[in-house]
Design an enzyme around this catalytic site. Sequence first.
Site, mmCIF file in Angstrom:
data_model
loop_
_atom_site.group_PDB
_atom_site.id
_atom_site.type_symbol
_atom_site.label_atom_id
_atom_site.label_comp_id
_atom_site.label_asym_id
_atom_site.label_seq_id
_atom_site.Cartn_x
_atom_site.Cartn_y
_atom_site.Cartn_z
ATOM 1 C CG HIS A 9 -6.418 -3.887 -8.735
ATOM 2 N ND1 HIS A 9 -5.937 -4.314 -9.952
ATOM 3 C CD2 HIS A 9 -5.362 -3.920 -7.888
ATOM 4 C CE1 HIS A 9 -4.657 -4.577 -9.871
ATOM 5 N NE2 HIS A 9 -4.273 -4.354 -8.613
ATOM 6 C CD GLU A 79 0.353 -5.183 -3.825
ATOM 7 O OE1 GLU A 79 0.306 -5.447 -2.608
ATOM 8 O OE2 GLU A 79 -0.067 -5.955 -4.715
#
Length: 199
Positions: A9, A79
């Site tokens: 990202h 994550e």
Amino acid sequence: MGDLLLVRHGETEWSMSGQHTSWTDISLTDRGREQARGLAPLLGSHRVGAVFVSPLKRARETADLAGLHGVRVDADLVEWDYGGYEGVTTVEIHRTRPDWFLFTDGVAPGPPEHPGESPEEVGARADRVLAKTHAALANNEGCVVLVAHGHFLRVLTARYLGLPASAGALFQLATGTVCRLGTEHGRPVVAGWNVRPPS
């Protein structure tokens, strides 16, 4: 068979400050949105068969701005759960644990809903994602794109290459970049790393 394209990202306030960001659902910065939009031509040059995206806002926003369609949200792409180190920088952790290293030591326990993950637990999640991507690639409809997070994608790369999760330490990964995992003579290889669109 197509390749596996990894997209980290775009930039966030915490990626700039070095704060560990797992479940904290923060948005991209203006620069992060610019990075994501810049990936559209790069990703558009590939025939994409499937797209899997982390449920977290920064990854979904990146996928949208990069022009990816038909995305499938996959909770396994979140994550590394940093547990008690959420929002804390490595510099701060080293004040009390000077030899601490995420890829071998894991994290301090966090709250019950986010207890933290060991390298092996993140590796097991990466293996599940790879099983899904191999199934999608077997359909021979093009590349598979994963839009996710830095530490998780580093562990996934290690596992793709047949290395232990701790070997993710070898693959530094910048925000707003594309990496390509492929094969050569039937063996897994890194075919491109930290690729940015031409300026």
